[in-house]
Design a protein around this motif. Structure first.
Motif: not given
Length: 302
Positions: A168-173, A207-228
């Protein structure tokens, strides 16, 4: 008058540009699987990140792991993840247990197949730590990572989350990503599948804490629309979940559909684990062909 006109024109232009920017957001999906996670234990545990996903979407505490048409497969991981990743029940994908003797994933493939068929340039990423998923189920993945390497499932989950954050940190998500966590199921088998079991609750909270790490990475991608979409392959009772065809503690998984495109609140209708795939595909704009024979339906979308 000219100033008023200019201000009105500027205001109109601003809203048009803002609207176009919102419409142009690229769509991305995450299928998040938490093996062996009971919803009642999840709601007892301290899970701020899963709570946030639930609050930002539709959810069911009683998503069924077996359908009305076919109920002969065992209530264990093979058939469960087969159904979750393909959108069809076990009489079609033919995984009846964990042996994967004669699977039919050539005819009923992993949902990445349909994503790539409709969106050839899409990037598909699978990150798991239960090796049979990577070995038998995953197909059409541009990136396939298996972190089950003899280490503990806690460490394997840590590595899976880190790999997801890296992607998720790469330019090409990823256009479509499947992320699997296994330690909750291991804790259930070792200590018991129940909200009163401390080790089981601790695994869910980790696991919830790990989910938090992933969601934080997604939230940084403000120009994208994500469905989880979040779900599990089964519940549990005692220290197991096999032969749970009449036990609601085993038969009931949960389903969360979260994101700006999701409706809010608890599902009024019965939902199933096979609903995950058509929901993800529909959000991505993939036209579902009847010839695919999907058993699930898109749920929880506005």
């Amino acid at each position: 008058m000219p100033r008023l006109f200019s201000f009105a024109a500027f205001t109109l232009l601003f809203f048009v540009v803002t609207s176009l920017s919102a419409e142009e957001k690229s769509k991305h999906v995450l299928l998040l699987g938490i093996d062996g996670c009971r919803f009642d234990a999840q709601t007892k545990a301290k899970t701020p990140n899963l709570d946030k996903l639930r609050e930002n979407g539709s959810y069911s505490p009683t998503a069924l792991i077996l359908g009305d048409r076919y109920k002969k497969n065992d209530t264990i991981s093979g058939p469960g993840w087969g159904s979750i990743n393909t959108g069809v029940w076990a009489d079609k994908h033919n995984v009846q247990g964990n042996s994967f003797k004669e699977p039919k994933f050539d005819k009923y493939p992993h949902f990445f197949h349909y994503v790539k068929k409709s969106l050839p340039t899409a990037k598909t990423v699978s990150i798991i730590n239960w090796s049979p998923i990577a070995q038998y189920i995953v197909s059409a993945a541009d990136v396939s990572i298996d972190t089950q390497k003899g280490s503990s499932y806690t460490e394997a989950d840590d590595e899976a989350a880190a790999a997801a954050v890296k992607q998720l940190s790469e330019q090409d998500a990823p256009t479509a990503m499947m992320l699997y966590f296994g330690e909750v199921d291991v804790a259930g088998h070792g200590h018991g599948f129940h909200p009163a079991v401390p080790q089981y609750i601790a695994a869910i909270e980790h696991v919830d804490a790990l989910v938090g790490n992933v969601m934080e990475a997604i939230e940084k991608r403000t120009d994208e629309d994500w469905l989880i979409v979040v779900t599990s392959d089964h519940g549990g009772f005692g220290k197991g979940h096999s032969s749970g065809h009449t036990n609601p503690d085993i038969l009931h998984s949960f389903l969360i559909v979260s994101g700006e495109a999701a409706k809010k609140g608890q599902f009024e209708q019965q939902v199933y684990i096979v609903d995950a795939v058509p929901t993800l595909l529909t959000f991505l704009g993939v036209d579902i062909d009847q010839a695919w024979e999907l058993d699930g339906h898109a749920v929880g979308l506005k």
